[in-house]
Design a protein around this motif. Structure first.
Motif, mmCIF file in Angstrom:
data_model
loop_
_atom_site.group_PDB
_atom_site.id
_atom_site.type_symbol
_atom_site.label_atom_id
_atom_site.label_comp_id
_atom_site.label_asym_id
_atom_site.label_seq_id
_atom_site.Cartn_x
_atom_site.Cartn_y
_atom_site.Cartn_z
ATOM 1 N N ASN A 98 -6.293 2.800 -5.904
ATOM 2 C CA ASN A 98 -5.124 2.234 -6.266
ATOM 3 C C ASN A 98 -4.429 3.482 -6.913
ATOM 4 O OD1 ASN A 98 -7.139 -0.135 -6.517
ATOM 5 N ND2 ASN A 98 -5.446 -0.532 -5.100
ATOM 6 N N LEU A 99 -4.287 4.644 -6.703
ATOM 7 C CA LEU A 99 -3.593 5.682 -7.306
ATOM 8 C C LEU A 99 -2.272 5.741 -7.142
ATOM 9 C CD1 LEU A 99 -4.232 8.130 -9.025
ATOM 10 C CD2 LEU A 99 -4.011 9.473 -7.117
ATOM 11 N N VAL A 137 3.400 8.870 -4.921
ATOM 12 C CA VAL A 137 1.941 8.316 -4.525
ATOM 13 C C VAL A 137 2.167 6.941 -5.125
ATOM 14 C CG1 VAL A 137 -0.286 8.525 -4.766
ATOM 15 C CG2 VAL A 137 0.876 10.590 -4.759
ATOM 16 N N ASP A 138 1.692 6.124 -4.085
ATOM 17 C CA ASP A 138 2.220 4.511 -4.294
ATOM 18 C C ASP A 138 0.868 3.687 -3.919
ATOM 19 O OD1 ASP A 138 3.234 2.293 -5.147
ATOM 20 O OD2 ASP A 138 4.624 2.195 -3.689
ATOM 21 N N ASP A 139 -0.129 3.595 -4.752
ATOM 22 C CA ASP A 139 -1.266 2.543 -4.448
ATOM 23 C C ASP A 139 -2.069 3.229 -3.337
ATOM 24 O OD1 ASP A 139 -2.823 0.383 -4.434
ATOM 25 O OD2 ASP A 139 -1.845 -0.940 -3.354
ATOM 26 N N VAL A 140 -2.501 4.577 -3.573
ATOM 27 C CA VAL A 140 -3.604 5.260 -2.245
ATOM 28 C C VAL A 140 -4.933 5.084 -2.832
ATOM 29 C CG1 VAL A 140 -4.121 7.448 -1.728
ATOM 30 C CG2 VAL A 140 -1.883 6.776 -1.830
ATOM 31 N N SER A 141 -5.662 4.518 -1.972
ATOM 32 C CA SER A 141 -7.038 4.618 -2.288
ATOM 33 C C SER A 141 -7.954 5.352 -1.099
ATOM 34 C CB SER A 141 -7.752 2.864 -2.068
ATOM 35 O OG SER A 141 -6.944 2.104 -3.197
ATOM 36 N N LEU A 142 -9.051 5.930 -1.548
ATOM 37 C CA LEU A 142 -9.623 6.795 -0.562
ATOM 38 C C LEU A 142 -10.950 7.415 -1.098
ATOM 39 C CD1 LEU A 142 -8.876 8.740 2.025
ATOM 40 C CD2 LEU A 142 -7.810 10.211 0.275
ATOM 41 N N PHE A 163 -0.369 14.019 -4.288
ATOM 42 C CA PHE A 163 -1.709 13.412 -4.366
ATOM 43 C C PHE A 163 -2.749 14.450 -4.824
ATOM 44 C CE2 PHE A 163 -5.654 12.642 -2.254
ATOM 45 C CZ PHE A 163 -5.863 11.328 -2.680
ATOM 46 N N GLY A 164 -2.535 15.746 -4.181
ATOM 47 C CA GLY A 164 -3.600 16.661 -4.378
ATOM 48 C C GLY A 164 -3.644 17.130 -5.915
#
Ligand code: SF4
Length: 335
Positions: A12-13, A34-39, A60-61
């Protein structure tokens, strides 16, 4: 990948940049880069990230390397089987963490100080007290230059004495000298001549194999990302819209945005027909994103639900192919 040991778990980044206005510098909005990124990122793989400029791939990086302090979410790094949230690290812990992750920059020239000899570009060794003995340090720098196919005596030259390809090799050597586990390569060949792009890519592949490195490979050239990556993430306006292994993504793209991106790759055979999908409209502003699916104003398959409900990133047919699109909420339609 057969062995799927995770090196990074991103949950949830969020990386939102405030927009300030007026004398009081009041926050009037946010750029949601970056809006709510999970990976998950797996050890030894190259994870490619693609998307139009402004989609949040570079942010993101930088954020998972903690070059930006995230607005929300977790970034968990694998410390010998124990995952630690680096967003909560102290200054000292971050300093130690940065030995494990390195970055290769887009412009190899601006990443080097033109007034200083190449040797000083390796000051990470000094900062991290890895080689306190001057002779050891010198030897280590020379070994790193050899590793990337350069002569050891290049250490005593200035950046302007090198070609673009050689400078990028120096950039890679500088990242390698810290003996990292993970490298973020942000558009590492876009500033290079086409003739030397392949050399740098092949060098990165060779080093990855030798040192079992993990790469996050950010680029806008889809053919290059396909060549380099095991898996590919497609981002649109700060969110992930599709994730799949390289072959699946290029052979069977699901998300309408991915299909449009891939349709723009030129084909080498002049007689081969390829239908280009031309997207209508501009990329919306990350300050004021559309409601529902952020891609809906440009999507040729938009329906009513797309305008109000943001589709979740889901497994397609229980596979590792993830897609965020209402077309695949239940059963995938024919392409
Ligand atoms: Fe298009 Fe709707 Fe899928 Fe978004 S959710 S990509 S608007 S079909």
């Amino acid at each position: 990948m057969a062995n799927k040991e995770t090196i990074f778990q991103v949950r949830n980044l969020q990386m939102w940049f405030p927009i300030k206005k007026g004398i009081m510098k009041k926050t009037v909005g946010h750029v949601k880069a970056v809006d709510d990124v999970s990976l998950d990122v797996y050890k030894g793989e190259t994870l490619g990230i693609v998307g139009e400029s402004g989609c949040g791939k570079s942010t993101f990086g930088k954020t998972i390397m903690m070059l930006n302090q995230p607005t929300g979410g977790q970034v968990l790094f694998n410390y010998g089987g124990e995952f630690k949230d680096i967003t909560k690290f102290t200054k000292e812990e971050l300093f130690q963490f940065r030995k494990k992750v390195q970055m290769v920059f887009q412009d190899p020239y601006s990443a080097l100080n033109p007034l200083k000899k190449i040797y000083t570009a390796f000051e990470g060794l000094i900062n991290h007290h890895l080689y306190t003995d001057e002779e050891d340090r010198k030897r280590k720098v020379e070994d790193a230059l050899r590793e990337v196919g350069l002569l050891p005596e290049f250490a005593s030259r200035f950046p302007h004495e090198f070609s673009g390809g050689q400078r990028q090799r120096i950039g890679i050597a500088r990242a390698l000298i810290m003996e990292p586990e993970f490298i973020v390569a942000d558009e590492p060949i876009s500033a290079l001549d086409v003739s030397i792009q392949a050399q740098v890519l092949n060098l990165m592949k060779k080093i990855q194999k030798e040192l079992n490195l993990t790469y996050l490979f950010i680029a806008h050239d889809l053919s290059v990302v396909q060549y380099m990556s095991n898996r590919i993430v497609v981002m649109y306006l700060g969110k992930i819209v599709e994730v799949a292994d390289s072959r699946t993504l290029y052979d069977q793209p699901l998300h309408p945005y991915t299909r449009a991106l891939l349709s723009a790759i030129p084909v080498p055979q002049i007689h081969q027909e390829k239908k280009r999908i031309v997207l209508q409209g501009e990329v919306p502003s990350p300050i004021n994103k559309p409601t529902g699916c952020a891609f809906h104003p440009r999507c040729p398959h938009c329906t009513e639900i797309c305008k109000s409900v943001d589709p979740a990133l889901c497994h397609h047919n229980d596979s590792d192919h993830l897609v965020a699109c209402h077309l695949y909420d239940k059963q995938a339609p024919e392409a």
